[in-house]
Design a protein around this motif. Sequence first.
Motif, PDB file in Angstrom:
ATOM      1  N   LYS A 104       0.837  -1.208   0.000  1.00 19.00           N
ATOM      2  CA  LYS A 104       0.000   0.000   0.000  1.00 19.00           C
ATOM      3  C   LYS A 104       0.870   1.256   0.000  1.00 19.00           C
ATOM      4  CE  LYS A 104      -3.941   2.136   2.306  1.00 19.00           C
ATOM      5  NZ  LYS A 104      -3.399   3.479   2.171  1.00 19.00           N
ATOM      6  N   ALA A 105       1.943   1.253   0.789  1.00 16.77           N
ATOM      7  CA  ALA A 105       2.824   2.424   0.839  1.00 16.77           C
ATOM      8  C   ALA A 105       3.488   2.625  -0.518  1.00 16.77           C
ATOM      9  CB  ALA A 105       3.870   2.228   1.929  1.00 16.77           C
ATOM     10  N   LEU A 106       3.898   1.543  -1.169  1.00 13.44           N
ATOM     11  CA  LEU A 106       4.542   1.648  -2.473  1.00 13.44           C
ATOM     12  C   LEU A 106       3.562   2.180  -3.511  1.00 13.44           C
ATOM     13  CD1 LEU A 106       7.164   1.093  -4.018  1.00 13.44           C
ATOM     14  CD2 LEU A 106       6.317  -1.215  -4.463  1.00 13.44           C
ATOM     15  N   GLN A 107       2.311   1.705  -3.475  1.00 10.66           N
ATOM     16  CA  GLN A 107       1.310   2.202  -4.420  1.00 10.66           C
ATOM     17  C   GLN A 107       1.016   3.690  -4.199  1.00 10.66           C
ATOM     18  OE1 GLN A 107      -1.715  -1.121  -3.813  1.00 10.66           O
ATOM     19  NE2 GLN A 107      -1.977  -0.675  -6.006  1.00 10.66           N
ATOM     20  N   ASP A 108       0.867   4.079  -2.935  1.00 14.59           N
ATOM     21  CA  ASP A 108       0.565   5.484  -2.635  1.00 14.59           C
ATOM     22  C   ASP A 108       1.708   6.380  -3.105  1.00 14.59           C
ATOM     23  OD1 ASP A 108      -1.798   4.647  -1.567  1.00 14.59           O
ATOM     24  OD2 ASP A 108      -1.111   4.708   0.520  1.00 14.59           O
ATOM     25  N   SER A 109       2.952   5.974  -2.839  1.00 12.27           N
ATOM     26  CA  SER A 109       4.102   6.785  -3.220  1.00 12.27           C
ATOM     27  C   SER A 109       4.186   6.906  -4.730  1.00 12.27           C
ATOM     28  CB  SER A 109       5.380   6.169  -2.651  1.00 12.27           C
ATOM     29  OG  SER A 109       6.507   6.915  -3.028  1.00 12.27           O
ATOM     30  N   ALA A 110       3.926   5.788  -5.436  1.00 13.88           N
ATOM     31  CA  ALA A 110       3.961   5.808  -6.900  1.00 13.88           C
ATOM     32  C   ALA A 110       2.861   6.711  -7.443  1.00 13.88           C
ATOM     33  CB  ALA A 110       3.822   4.397  -7.435  1.00 13.88           C
ATOM     34  N   ALA A 111       1.691   6.657  -6.836  1.00 12.96           N
ATOM     35  CA  ALA A 111       0.595   7.519  -7.298  1.00 12.96           C
ATOM     36  C   ALA A 111       0.933   8.993  -7.092  1.00 12.96           C
ATOM     37  CB  ALA A 111      -0.692   7.138  -6.568  1.00 12.96           C
ATOM     38  N   ARG A 112       1.542   9.342  -5.964  1.00 12.65           N
ATOM     39  CA  ARG A 112       1.928  10.737  -5.709  1.00 12.65           C
ATOM     40  C   ARG A 112       2.996  11.175  -6.694  1.00 12.65           C
ATOM     41  NH1 ARG A 112       1.632   9.026  -0.317  1.00 12.65           N
ATOM     42  NH2 ARG A 112       3.900   8.865  -0.230  1.00 12.65           N
ATOM     43  N   TRP A 113       3.950  10.292  -6.986  1.00 14.39           N
ATOM     44  CA  TRP A 113       5.011  10.631  -7.938  1.00 14.39           C
ATOM     45  C   TRP A 113       4.428  10.914  -9.306  1.00 14.39           C
ATOM     46  CZ3 TRP A 113       6.371   7.614 -12.208  1.00 14.39           C
ATOM     47  CH2 TRP A 113       7.445   8.087 -12.942  1.00 14.39           C
ATOM     48  N   ARG A 114       3.483  10.098  -9.734  1.00 12.69           N
ATOM     49  CA  ARG A 114       2.883  10.341 -11.033  1.00 12.69           C
ATOM     50  C   ARG A 114       2.070  11.641 -11.053  1.00 12.69           C
ATOM     51  NH1 ARG A 114       2.286   4.639 -10.935  1.00 12.69           N
ATOM     52  NH2 ARG A 114       0.249   4.820  -9.945  1.00 12.69           N
ATOM     53  N   ALA A 115       1.334  11.913  -9.947  1.00  7.83           N
ATOM     54  CA  ALA A 115       0.499  13.118  -9.905  1.00  7.83           C
ATOM     55  C   ALA A 115       1.335  14.392  -9.788  1.00  7.83           C
ATOM     56  CB  ALA A 115      -0.496  13.016  -8.753  1.00  7.83           C
ATOM     57  N   ASP A 116       2.428  14.329  -8.993  1.00  8.98           N
ATOM     58  CA  ASP A 116       3.216  15.537  -8.724  1.00  8.98           C
ATOM     59  C   ASP A 116       4.280  15.784  -9.783  1.00  8.98           C
ATOM     60  OD1 ASP A 116       1.686  15.802  -6.476  1.00  8.98           O
ATOM     61  OD2 ASP A 116       3.184  14.927  -5.105  1.00  8.98           O
ATOM     62  N   GLY A 130      12.587   7.764  -3.214  1.00 10.90           N
ATOM     63  CA  GLY A 130      11.776   7.286  -2.100  1.00 10.90           C
ATOM     64  C   GLY A 130      11.022   6.010  -2.455  1.00 10.90           C
ATOM     65  N   ILE A 131      10.555   5.931  -3.696  1.00 14.32           N
ATOM     66  CA  ILE A 131       9.868   4.695  -4.136  1.00 14.32           C
ATOM     67  C   ILE A 131      10.829   3.515  -4.111  1.00 14.32           C
ATOM     68  CG2 ILE A 131       8.756   3.602  -6.109  1.00 14.32           C
ATOM     69  CD1 ILE A 131       7.618   6.311  -6.863  1.00 14.32           C
ATOM     70  N   ARG A 132      12.089   3.791  -4.571  1.00 13.60           N
ATOM     71  CA  ARG A 132      13.087   2.706  -4.534  1.00 13.60           C
ATOM     72  C   ARG A 132      13.317   2.220  -3.106  1.00 13.60           C
ATOM     73  NH1 ARG A 132      15.648   5.879  -8.711  1.00 13.60           N
ATOM     74  NH2 ARG A 132      15.845   4.631 -10.642  1.00 13.60           N
ATOM     75  N   ALA A 133      13.346   3.138  -2.184  1.00 11.61           N
ATOM     76  CA  ALA A 133      13.555   2.742  -0.785  1.00 11.61           C
ATOM     77  C   ALA A 133      12.391   1.891  -0.279  1.00 11.61           C
ATOM     78  CB  ALA A 133      13.732   3.999   0.083  1.00 11.61           C
ATOM     79  N   LEU A 134      11.159   2.306  -0.649  1.00 10.50           N
ATOM     80  CA  LEU A 134      10.001   1.494  -0.232  1.00 10.50           C
ATOM     81  C   LEU A 134      10.051   0.101  -0.850  1.00 10.50           C
ATOM     82  CD1 LEU A 134       7.142   4.175  -0.466  1.00 10.50           C
ATOM     83  CD2 LEU A 134       8.161   3.197   1.600  1.00 10.50           C
ATOM     84  N   TYR A 135      10.443   0.016  -2.148  1.00  8.32           N
ATOM     85  CA  TYR A 135      10.534  -1.308  -2.776  1.00  8.32           C
ATOM     86  C   TYR A 135      11.606  -2.168  -2.110  1.00  8.32           C
ATOM     87  CZ  TYR A 135      12.026  -4.942  -5.888  1.00  8.32           C
ATOM     88  OH  TYR A 135      12.402  -6.148  -6.386  1.00  8.32           O
ATOM     89  N   ALA A 136      12.748  -1.527  -1.788  1.00 11.36           N
ATOM     90  CA  ALA A 136      13.820  -2.292  -1.123  1.00 11.36           C
ATOM     91  C   ALA A 136      13.339  -2.837   0.215  1.00 11.36           C
ATOM     92  CB  ALA A 136      15.045  -1.397  -0.947  1.00 11.36           C
ATOM     93  N   ALA A 137      12.549  -2.022   0.937  1.00 11.37           N
ATOM     94  CA  ALA A 137      12.024  -2.498   2.221  1.00 11.37           C
ATOM     95  C   ALA A 137      11.058  -3.665   2.003  1.00 11.37           C
ATOM     96  CB  ALA A 137      11.322  -1.343   2.951  1.00 11.37           C
ATOM     97  N   GLU A 138      10.202  -3.522   0.973  1.00 10.96           N
ATOM     98  CA  GLU A 138       9.247  -4.612   0.696  1.00 10.96           C
ATOM     99  C   GLU A 138       9.983  -5.883   0.303  1.00 10.96           C
ATOM    100  OE1 GLU A 138       5.308  -5.344  -2.090  1.00 10.96           O
ATOM    101  OE2 GLU A 138       7.061  -4.325  -2.923  1.00 10.96           O
ATOM    102  N   ASP A 139      10.996  -5.756  -0.537  1.00 14.05           N
ATOM    103  CA  ASP A 139      11.757  -6.935  -0.963  1.00 14.05           C
ATOM    104  C   ASP A 139      12.487  -7.570   0.215  1.00 14.05           C
ATOM    105  OD1 ASP A 139      12.767  -8.561  -3.282  1.00 14.05           O
ATOM    106  OD2 ASP A 139      14.667  -7.869  -2.464  1.00 14.05           O
ATOM    107  N   THR A 140      13.015  -6.708   1.101  1.00 17.95           N
ATOM    108  CA  THR A 140      13.700  -7.238   2.289  1.00 17.95           C
ATOM    109  C   THR A 140      12.743  -8.037   3.145  1.00 17.95           C
ATOM    110  OG1 THR A 140      15.245  -5.377   2.272  1.00 17.95           O
ATOM    111  CG2 THR A 140      15.023  -6.609   4.329  1.00 17.95           C
ATOM    112  N   HIS A 141      11.526  -7.527   3.304  1.00 15.40           N
ATOM    113  CA  HIS A 141      10.540  -8.258   4.108  1.00 15.40           C
ATOM    114  C   HIS A 141      10.149  -9.581   3.449  1.00 15.40           C
ATOM    115  CE1 HIS A 141       9.244  -4.122   5.931  1.00 15.40           C
ATOM    116  NE2 HIS A 141      10.368  -4.596   6.474  1.00 15.40           N
ATOM    117  N   LEU A 142       9.996  -9.582   2.101  1.00 13.94           N
ATOM    118  CA  LEU A 142       9.645 -10.840   1.417  1.00 13.94           C
ATOM    119  C   LEU A 142      10.779 -11.865   1.492  1.00 13.94           C
ATOM    120  CD1 LEU A 142       7.874  -9.453  -1.790  1.00 13.94           C
ATOM    121  CD2 LEU A 142       6.819 -10.541   0.196  1.00 13.94           C
TER     122      LEU A 142
END
Length: 557
Positions: A147-159, A190-202
């Motif tokens: 969810k955090a990765l999707q929200d960040s990606a959506a903000r990046w596209r909008a902004d 910031g999106i890369r950092a969120l993805y790295a965190a998600e990958d680390t958790h998986l």
Amino acid sequence: MTADHTSSPAPARTAAPAAAGTPGDPPAAALTGTRLRGRATVQVWFNLVLAVMVLLVVVFAVIGARLLARNSQISDDLSGRVQPARVEGVRLQSALLDQETGVRGYVLTHSPQFLVPYTQGLAEEKQSVARLRPLISGNTRATADLKALQDSAARWRADYAEPLVEHARRGLPTASDSALLNGSKQAFDGIRALYAAEDTHLVADRQRSQSQLRHIEGERDAVFLAMLACFLAAALVLAMLLRQIVGRPLNRLRDGALRVAGGEFEGRIVPAGPADLRILAEAVEAMRDGLAGALAEARDQRGRLALQADELTTQAEELRRSNAELEQFAYVASHDLQEPLRKVASFCQLLEKRYRDKLDERGVQYIDFAVDGAKRMQILITDLLAFSRVGRTYDDRLPVRLDTVLDQALANLAGTLEESGAQVRRPAELPVTTGDRTLLTMVWQNLIGNAVKFRSPDGPPLITVESGTGPDGEHTFAVTDNGIGIPAEFSEKVFVIFQRLHSRDVYEGTGIGLAMCRKIIEHHGGRIAVDTSYTGGTRITFTLPATDIPNSEGAQP
């Protein structure tokens, strides 16, 4: 003799143990029941050990089943959820990178082809998210990361992404584009950092599942080793138990039985071991006691049997000498009887020739009767002599080609066959058997001659010779004709010597032909019979033993 042999010794063997005991001894059945109640049998010990082994198997099977179920569950989760979730995470990252690359390329070059990766990245992002959600359902941390990765990606596209694309499309100044590009880069970091965190958790989830699998596999191996150790221990206990309570008593019983088998009937066999082995030992002891009594009785009868054997030997020798004398007498008598018969026939013929004009018709008929009777007596004596010689004078045991034998028989019957117009059908090749060529020629000659003699008045004889192989590998033959046939009720009578189904006025002969065939076939180890199922005439079937010599080698021509 069989019934007397099996029943007569029984009272002596039953009475022998009773004589050895005392009047106050309990019956054998009561002793057996007492021992069975007081001692465990081999089966009881076996059942006890087997019950323990079954219990161990059940316990370890339950534990192993639970471990296997847990192992299967974790393996399924790892292969069906954790690993595919990480793969979809990589695809999601690739889709986001395609979007960032496409935006940057379009801003810098204003080339529409750079918008293709951006558009494809948006579609792949949606597909990847749709596949990833069910894989991480129930995993709170992974769901929050997505969810955090999707929200960040959506903000990046909008902004950043969409304004940059719009500025490039309108051709606005590049200075503003540079500022937006720098902001876009920082936001995407910031999106890369969120993805790295998600990958680390998986990855952590995968490692945790793998660790659980290794732990369960270790427990499973430990359970299997423990079960193997228990089985080995049970097998060792069972072997020791067998050696102690079964092996030693059986060895003693075996030694006693071997002594009895070796002729030592005096030593007593002492029962030992479990109840059933003791009963077996008592039975062997009873057998030894009975054998000892039977041996004593046999020794008493040995002298009488020796005398009887001497008498039988003398009688057998006398019988052989008597048979030899009878054979010589039959041969000499047959020749001596034929000489006066020839004289009677010759003088009767001379009498008819010289005084025929002086005799009336009845006198000539009487002389014909006398001549015919003398000739028939000569033929009968000749046939009897040939019948008696089967197995004595003719008794070769050599390989014989049945083709050659049949040719010889047909050559002997050539005149009769031509006169009757008979047709003989035969196989292209007949097998080889072991026997006497002369006797086998007589078989073919008698069977085919009978087929011609007893032919149907409606047409010429048609004789068929057939050959085959029986179920036991023996040679089978059949001689079939279209003649008058043999009624089923006379199928055995025709093989009895001198038994005729027709009078001499209708069919000539002595009635010895088929009897001769049966004696020859049985002398060669075969069988002969009338096939009563055949109704188109007569079919005679017979068998002869097979030989290992091929048709083209080693046989008499």
